[in-house]
Design a protein around this motif. Structure first.
Motif, short mmCIF file in Angstrom:
data_model
loop_
_atom_site.label_atom_id
_atom_site.label_comp_id
_atom_site.label_asym_id
_atom_site.label_seq_id
_atom_site.Cartn_x
_atom_site.Cartn_y
_atom_site.Cartn_z
N HIS A 199 -4.31 49.47 10.37
CA HIS A 199 -3.60 50.31 11.34
C HIS A 199 -2.19 50.71 10.92
O HIS A 199 -1.57 51.53 11.59
CB HIS A 199 -3.49 49.58 12.69
N SER A 200 -1.67 50.16 9.84
CA SER A 200 -0.27 50.42 9.49
C SER A 200 -0.10 50.30 7.99
O SER A 200 -0.99 49.83 7.28
CB SER A 200 0.65 49.42 10.20
N GLY A 201 1.08 50.73 7.51
CA GLY A 201 1.35 50.68 6.09
C GLY A 201 2.42 49.67 5.73
O GLY A 201 2.77 48.78 6.52
N LEU A 202 2.91 49.80 4.51
CA LEU A 202 3.97 48.95 3.99
C LEU A 202 5.27 49.74 4.20
O LEU A 202 5.71 50.49 3.33
CB LEU A 202 3.74 48.62 2.52
N GLU A 203 5.86 49.56 5.36
CA GLU A 203 6.90 50.47 5.84
C GLU A 203 8.26 50.26 5.19
O GLU A 203 9.09 51.16 5.22
CB GLU A 203 7.06 50.32 7.35
N ASN A 204 8.54 49.09 4.66
CA ASN A 204 9.87 48.80 4.13
C ASN A 204 9.75 48.03 2.82
O ASN A 204 9.94 46.82 2.78
CB ASN A 204 10.70 47.99 5.13
N VAL A 205 9.41 48.73 1.75
CA VAL A 205 9.32 48.10 0.43
C VAL A 205 10.57 48.52 -0.33
O VAL A 205 10.61 49.56 -0.97
CB VAL A 205 8.04 48.55 -0.30
N THR A 233 9.45 53.48 0.23
CA THR A 233 10.55 52.91 -0.53
C THR A 233 11.86 53.58 -0.14
O THR A 233 11.88 54.66 0.45
CB THR A 233 10.32 53.05 -2.04
N TRP A 234 12.97 52.94 -0.47
CA TRP A 234 14.31 53.39 -0.09
C TRP A 234 14.95 54.23 -1.18
O TRP A 234 15.61 55.23 -0.91
CB TRP A 234 15.19 52.18 0.20
N GLY A 235 14.78 53.81 -2.43
CA GLY A 235 15.50 54.39 -3.56
C GLY A 235 16.38 53.33 -4.20
O GLY A 235 16.58 52.24 -3.65
N TRP A 253 -2.90 64.50 13.88
CA TRP A 253 -1.46 64.72 13.68
C TRP A 253 -0.72 64.67 15.02
O TRP A 253 -1.12 65.29 16.00
CB TRP A 253 -1.28 66.08 13.04
N ASN A 254 0.38 63.89 15.07
CA ASN A 254 1.23 63.89 16.28
C ASN A 254 2.71 63.93 15.91
O ASN A 254 3.56 63.52 16.68
CB ASN A 254 0.92 62.69 17.17
N GLN A 255 3.00 64.42 14.70
CA GLN A 255 4.37 64.63 14.21
C GLN A 255 5.11 63.34 13.86
O GLN A 255 6.31 63.39 13.59
CB GLN A 255 5.19 65.46 15.22
N THR A 256 4.42 62.20 13.83
CA THR A 256 5.07 60.96 13.40
C THR A 256 4.69 60.59 11.97
O THR A 256 5.35 59.75 11.36
CB THR A 256 4.68 59.78 14.32
N GLN A 257 3.65 61.22 11.42
CA GLN A 257 3.18 60.86 10.09
C GLN A 257 4.09 61.49 9.03
O GLN A 257 4.32 62.70 9.05
CB GLN A 257 1.74 61.33 9.88
N SER A 258 4.57 60.69 8.10
CA SER A 258 5.47 61.20 7.08
C SER A 258 4.79 61.23 5.71
O SER A 258 4.26 62.26 5.33
CB SER A 258 6.75 60.36 7.04
N GLY A 259 4.75 60.12 4.97
CA GLY A 259 4.15 60.13 3.64
C GLY A 259 3.26 58.94 3.40
O GLY A 259 3.62 57.82 3.73
N LEU A 260 2.10 59.17 2.79
CA LEU A 260 1.23 58.05 2.44
C LEU A 260 1.83 57.25 1.28
O LEU A 260 1.79 56.03 1.29
CB LEU A 260 -0.18 58.55 2.11
N ILE A 261 2.35 57.93 0.27
CA ILE A 261 3.23 57.29 -0.71
C ILE A 261 4.56 58.00 -0.57
O ILE A 261 4.70 59.16 -0.95
CB ILE A 261 2.69 57.40 -2.14
N ALA A 262 5.53 57.33 0.02
CA ALA A 262 6.78 57.96 0.43
C ALA A 262 7.94 57.30 -0.30
O ALA A 262 8.47 56.27 0.11
CB ALA A 262 6.95 57.82 1.94
N MET A 263 8.36 57.93 -1.40
CA MET A 263 9.44 57.39 -2.23
C MET A 263 10.70 58.18 -1.91
O MET A 263 11.01 59.20 -2.53
CB MET A 263 9.05 57.48 -3.71
N PRO A 298 10.13 61.02 -5.63
CA PRO A 298 11.59 61.03 -5.48
C PRO A 298 12.16 62.44 -5.62
O PRO A 298 11.69 63.24 -6.43
CB PRO A 298 12.06 60.14 -6.63
N MET A 299 13.20 62.72 -4.85
CA MET A 299 13.84 64.03 -4.85
C MET A 299 15.34 63.90 -5.04
O MET A 299 15.99 63.05 -4.41
CB MET A 299 13.59 64.75 -3.51
N ALA A 300 15.89 64.75 -5.91
CA ALA A 300 17.35 64.93 -6.05
C ALA A 300 18.08 63.65 -6.43
O ALA A 300 19.25 63.46 -6.07
CB ALA A 300 17.93 65.52 -4.77
#
Length: 370
Positions: A199-205, A233-235, A253-263, A298-300
Motif C-alpha cells: 500500500h505504500s512506498g519507501l518515502e524517506n530514503v 530520495t532527498w539529494g 489519479w487523485n493528484q497526490t501521486q508524485s514519482g515511483l522512483i523519485a530522486m 535528478p534535476m539541476a
C-alpha cells in the motif's frame, strides 16, 4: 510524504566470495556489513541462491533467480517468498544493538565471523528477527538489525559514524526509511531485498549506501495534502542501487501521486546537493491510471556515475502522445548522461503501440537509443 522511517530485514544463507564495491564506494576492498556479492556471479549481483542451501535461515523452500523486475510475482516477495505464512505479534520500539525483550525466540544474534543471509553479509552481533508481526515501528539507533520474513515498518536512524545498519529481506512492509547526513544521521548500509509493499512506498530514503532490489512496491493514492512516492530520495546522496524492482500505482489519479522512483533535489547534505554512484537498472514501472510520474531522475544538480539501464515501462490505455507520457519527468536541468561517468541505455516501453521503442532522458519516445 510519510512521517517517520522504518526498516525490516529478512535473510537466507548463500556463499559470498567478493564484495560489491558499487554499494559503498570505489575505495572498499573488503566485505563490510550488508555487502552483496555471490560466488560465481558478477560483482554487484545479489539475492538468494536459486535452489536453497543447507543451513539456509528459514524453511528452505528456495527462491528463483530474478534478472528483471517484470519477472516478479507475489510468490517471490515478502514472507511468501521464503515460505513463511504464520507470524507472532511482537512490539517494535527503539533498537540499540540487542534484541528487544518481547522478541524472544524469534530473534537470534549472528556469531563470530559474521554471516551471509540472502546474499548479503552481516557482521558479528547482528540481530536477525524472523517471523514477527511488528505491531509498531522499529527505530534502529545503533547496531545491526535484519528483519527476515516479517511484517511491519522500520526506521534506520543511526548517528553518522555509528557503524550500524539494517536490512529488510523477504518482508511485508508498511514503511522502510533512512535518515541522512542533513540530520546528523548516516546508517553504514541500508538494504531492502525481496520485500512487498502492498500500500505504500519507501518515502524517506535519505542516506547513502542504500540497496533496494527485487521488491514489489505498490503505492495507494494519498489523502488530502499528501504527496506519495514509490522510492523517494532527498539529494546529496551516493552509492544508491535501485534494481530489478516492480513499482506501480494502485487505484486512480487523485493528484497526490508524485514519482515511483523519485530522486529529488531538495537540498544539500554534508555540503553536497547532487548524486554520485547511482544505479537504476532493470526495473518494471507500471503507471497505469494512477497518473504519477514513473522515473523522476535528478534535476539541476551535479550528477556523476549514474547508470540508468534496462528499465521497462508498461503502456497505459490513457496515454496518447508518446512524447508527453508520465514515464520520465521532463524539466530544465536534466542530467547529461554522456559525460561524468553517466550512462542511459536500453530503457524501453514493454508493450503497447510503441513496444520496444526507447525512452530518452527528455521523456521522448524514439526508435533509436539515447
Amino acid at each position: 510524504m510519510t512521517p517517520g522511517l522504518l526498516i525490516f530485514l529478512l535473510a537466507g544463507t548463500v556463499t559470498v566470495s567478493a564484495c560489491d564495491s558499487s554499494n559503498d564506494g570505489p575505495a572498499d576492498s573488503a566485505c563490510e556489513g550488508g555487502q552483496n556479492c555471490l560466488e560465481g556471479g558478477d560483482a554487484g549481483s545479489s539475492g538468494p541462491d536459486a535452489g536453497g542451501d543447507a543451513g539456509t535461515d528459514g524453511p528452505g523452500t528456495g527462491t528463483r533467480t530474478i534478472t528483471h523486475g517484470s519477472q516478479l510475482t507475489l510468490a517471490d516477495v515478502g514472507p511468501a517468498g521464503i515460505g513463511i505464512s504464520s507470524f507472532t505479534n511482537v512490539s517494535g520500539g527503539t533498537f540499540t544493538g540487542t534484541a528487544l525483550s518481547g522478541w524472544g525466540s524469534l530473534a537470534r544474534t549472528v556469531g563470530a565471523g559474521g554471516e551471509t543471509i540472502d546474499g548479503f553479509t552481516f557482521p558479528q552481533g547482528t540481530v536477525v528477527l524472523q517471523g514477527a508481526n511488528l505491531t509498531s515501528r522499529v527505530t534502529v539507533n545503533s547496531g545491526w538489525l535484519v528483519l527476515r520474513g516479517c511484517k511491519g515498518g522500520i526506521l534506520l536512524n543511526h548517528p553518522t559514524g555509528n557503524g550500524g545498519g539494517g536490512a529488510a529481506l523477504f518482508s511485508e512492509l508498511t514503511d522502510f526509511n533512512t535518515v541522512g547526513t542533513k540530520d546528523g544521521r548516516q546508517p553504514a548500509k541500508a538494504i531492502c531485498h525481496r520485500c512487498f509493499f502492498p500500500h505504500s512506498g519507501l518515502e524517506n530514503v535519505y542516506s547513502n549506501n542504500v540497496t533496494i532490489t527485487e521488491s514489489w512496491i505498490a503505492v495507494d493514492p494519498g489523502g488530502a495534502g499528501d504527496h506519495v512516492d514509490g522510492i523517494q530520495t532527498w539529494g546529496g546522496q551516493s552509492s544508491l542501487d535501485f534494481s530489478r524492482n516492480r513499482l506501480q500505482w494502485n487505484g486512480g489519479w487523485n493528484q497526490t501521486q508524485s514519482g515511483l522512483i523519485a530522486m529529488y533535489s531538495d537540498g544539500a547534505q554534508g555540503g553536497f546537493d547532487g548524486y554520485d554512484r547511482v544505479t537504476v537498472k532493470d526495473n518494471y514501472i507500471v503507471i497505469g491510471l494512477g497518473g504519477g510520474i514513473g522515473l523522476h531522475a535528478p534535476m539541476a544538480v551535479p550528477v556523476t556515475n549514474m547508470v540508468v539501464t534496462g528499465n521497462r515501462w508498461a503502456w497505459s490505455s490513457d496515454f496518447s502522445d508518446p512524447y508527453y507520457t508520465p514515464a520520465v519527468y521532463r524539466s530544465a536541468g536534466t542530467a547529461n548522461y554522456k559525460t561524468g561517468g553517466n550512462a542511459w541505455s536500453d530503457n524501453r516501453w514493454a508493450d503497447g503501440p510503441y513496444a520496444n521503442q526507447f525512452l530518452h532522458p527528455d521523456n521522448g519516445t524514439r526508435a533509436t537509443d539515447y
